[in-house]
Design a protein around this motif. Structure first.
Motif, PDB file in Angstrom:
ATOM      1  N   ASP A 115       0.825  -1.301  -0.050  1.00 45.70           N
ATOM      2  CA  ASP A 115       0.056   0.035   0.026  1.00 45.70           C
ATOM      3  C   ASP A 115       0.879   1.115  -0.058  1.00 45.70           C
ATOM      4  N   PRO A 116       1.070   1.840  -1.214  1.00 40.38           N
ATOM      5  CA  PRO A 116       1.953   3.221  -1.082  1.00 40.38           C
ATOM      6  C   PRO A 116       1.884   3.863  -0.036  1.00 40.38           C
ATOM      7  N   SER A 117       0.559   4.455   0.244  1.00 34.30           N
ATOM      8  CA  SER A 117       0.780   5.337   1.471  1.00 34.30           C
ATOM      9  C   SER A 117       1.300   4.827   3.008  1.00 34.30           C
ATOM     10  N   ALA A 118       0.858   3.504   2.930  1.00 30.58           N
ATOM     11  CA  ALA A 118       1.581   3.081   4.416  1.00 30.58           C
ATOM     12  C   ALA A 118       2.824   2.454   4.239  1.00 30.58           C
ATOM     13  N   ALA A 120       5.259   4.552   2.689  1.00 29.82           N
ATOM     14  CA  ALA A 120       5.903   5.753   2.532  1.00 29.82           C
ATOM     15  C   ALA A 120       5.703   6.233   3.990  1.00 29.82           C
ATOM     16  N   ALA A 121       4.599   6.126   4.966  1.00 25.68           N
ATOM     17  CA  ALA A 121       4.400   6.343   6.418  1.00 25.68           C
ATOM     18  C   ALA A 121       5.544   5.495   7.036  1.00 25.68           C
ATOM     19  N   ALA A 122       5.532   4.141   6.940  1.00 25.60           N
ATOM     20  CA  ALA A 122       6.461   3.292   7.395  1.00 25.60           C
ATOM     21  C   ALA A 122       7.784   3.644   7.332  1.00 25.60           C
ATOM     22  N   ASN A 123       8.250   3.811   6.040  1.00 27.14           N
ATOM     23  CA  ASN A 123       9.553   4.288   5.716  1.00 27.14           C
ATOM     24  C   ASN A 123      10.135   5.541   6.597  1.00 27.14           C
ATOM     25  N   ARG A 152       5.359  17.870  -1.899  1.00 27.69           N
ATOM     26  CA  ARG A 152       4.783  18.378  -3.056  1.00 27.69           C
ATOM     27  C   ARG A 152       5.076  17.414  -4.269  1.00 27.69           C
ATOM     28  N   TYR A 153       5.874  16.322  -3.943  1.00 24.65           N
ATOM     29  CA  TYR A 153       6.218  15.373  -5.074  1.00 24.65           C
ATOM     30  C   TYR A 153       5.582  14.088  -4.459  1.00 24.65           C
ATOM     31  N   PRO A 154       3.941  14.005  -4.718  1.00 29.12           N
ATOM     32  CA  PRO A 154       3.330  12.944  -3.802  1.00 29.12           C
ATOM     33  C   PRO A 154       3.680  11.451  -4.010  1.00 29.12           C
ATOM     34  N   ALA A 155       4.119  11.247  -5.271  1.00 29.43           N
ATOM     35  CA  ALA A 155       4.402   9.743  -5.689  1.00 29.43           C
ATOM     36  C   ALA A 155       5.610   9.277  -4.671  1.00 29.43           C
ATOM     37  N   THR A 156       5.501   8.011  -4.342  1.00 29.61           N
ATOM     38  CA  THR A 156       6.618   7.654  -3.414  1.00 29.61           C
ATOM     39  C   THR A 156       7.704   6.537  -4.315  1.00 29.61           C
ATOM     40  N   THR A 157       8.880   6.888  -3.951  1.00 30.31           N
ATOM     41  CA  THR A 157       9.900   6.050  -4.876  1.00 30.31           C
ATOM     42  C   THR A 157       9.689   4.421  -4.485  1.00 30.31           C
ATOM     43  N   LEU A 158       9.092   4.229  -3.304  1.00 31.58           N
ATOM     44  CA  LEU A 158       8.929   2.712  -2.867  1.00 31.58           C
ATOM     45  C   LEU A 158       8.023   2.127  -3.915  1.00 31.58           C
ATOM     46  N   GLU A 159       7.165   2.713  -4.591  1.00 24.35           N
ATOM     47  CA  GLU A 159       6.351   1.951  -5.591  1.00 24.35           C
ATOM     48  C   GLU A 159       7.271   1.600  -6.809  1.00 24.35           C
ATOM     49  N   ARG A 163      12.217  -1.734  -5.501  1.00 23.49           N
ATOM     50  CA  ARG A 163      12.863  -0.683  -4.610  1.00 23.49           C
ATOM     51  C   ARG A 163      12.198  -1.150  -3.036  1.00 23.49           C
ATOM     52  N   TRP A 164      11.190  -1.652  -2.906  1.00 24.93           N
ATOM     53  CA  TRP A 164      10.566  -1.912  -1.739  1.00 24.93           C
ATOM     54  C   TRP A 164      11.484  -2.849  -0.980  1.00 24.93           C
ATOM     55  N   ALA A 165      11.845  -4.072  -1.555  1.00 29.01           N
ATOM     56  CA  ALA A 165      12.518  -4.864  -1.000  1.00 29.01           C
ATOM     57  C   ALA A 165      13.943  -4.571  -0.839  1.00 29.01           C
ATOM     58  N   GLU A 166      14.556  -3.634  -1.789  1.00 30.77           N
ATOM     59  CA  GLU A 166      15.843  -3.155  -1.784  1.00 30.77           C
ATOM     60  C   GLU A 166      15.924  -2.207  -0.666  1.00 30.77           C
TER      61      GLU A 166
END
Length: 208
Positions: A115-118, A120-123, A152-159, A163-166
């Motif tokens: 979940d992208p928002s979750a 980003a928040a956890a990171n 102001r750049y809402p997209a997360t790099t974790l998507e 990248r998430w596993a990395e």
């Protein structure tokens, strides 16, 4: 009548979620009507948002700050250095309680689903726990302000695929270095981690 804190949070939220596009003029009278308040709390909210880096003064008053690859580079140039400083300081100065807080935040991040928002928040929570462990209030304040710019750049790099596993693996290495009180390694790992984040952020900007 809406209180200042409510006006600030609502306006900030609508800037971050894209309701107000980059470059959009923020007219006090129109905003006062939108939020059912007077112009005074609007003016104060805009002043605070300018301090946060979300709005800027233009030819026709305040406007949503524009986005650019140059700004991304500027933000990350400073953030990379500060994240490395925070990680090195955390390795040197952390308390047992700091480690508990860092491990708790990392465990929560490990458990997050796609979940992208979750994500980003956890990171962010892990990074904030490391900032706190640095016991350097100035570094924490500056990193918090820089993070406000990135909202102001809402997209997360974790998507980005893979990248998430990395990022999880990089976090675990960083936490281990902090726990081992290896300041040099912690700083180097944080620098590498944030440099990758910068490059991916630029990739997202180009694709958008």
């Amino acid at each position: 009548m809406a209180a200042l804190s409510e006006v600030y949070e609502r306006l900030r939220g609508e800037i971050v979620d894209g309701t107000f596009d980059a470059g959009a003029n923020l007219v006090e009278l129109a905003l006062a009507e939108r939020y059912g308040t007077s112009r005074t709390p609007i003016r104060e909210a805009l002043r605070r948002l300018q301090q946060d880096g979300l709005v800027e003064r233009g030819d026709r008053g305040m406007r949503v700050r524009s986005r650019s690859p140059e700004e991304i580079l500027e933000i990350y140039e400073v953030r990379i250095a500060l994240e490395a400083t925070a990680a090195s300081a955390a390795a040197t100065r952390h308390s047992d309680f700091d480690l508990i807080r860092i491990h708790k935040a990392q465990s929560a991040m490990d458990a997050v689903s796609q979940d992208p928002s979750a994500m980003a928040a956890a990171n962010r929570a892990v990074h904030e726990a490391i900032w706190t462990a640095s016991h350097n209030g100035t570094v924490v304040d500056l990193l918090t302000r820089l993070n406000n710019h990135l909202t102001r750049y809402p997209a997360t790099t974790l998507e980005i695929p893979g990248r998430w596993a990395e990022a999880l693996a990089e976090h675990h290495e960083l936490v281990q270095a902090i726990e081992a009180r290896d300041a040099d390694r912690a700083g180097a790992l944080a620098r590498t981690h944030m440099t990758k984040a910068r490059d991916l952020r630029l990739q997202l900007y180009r694709e958008a």
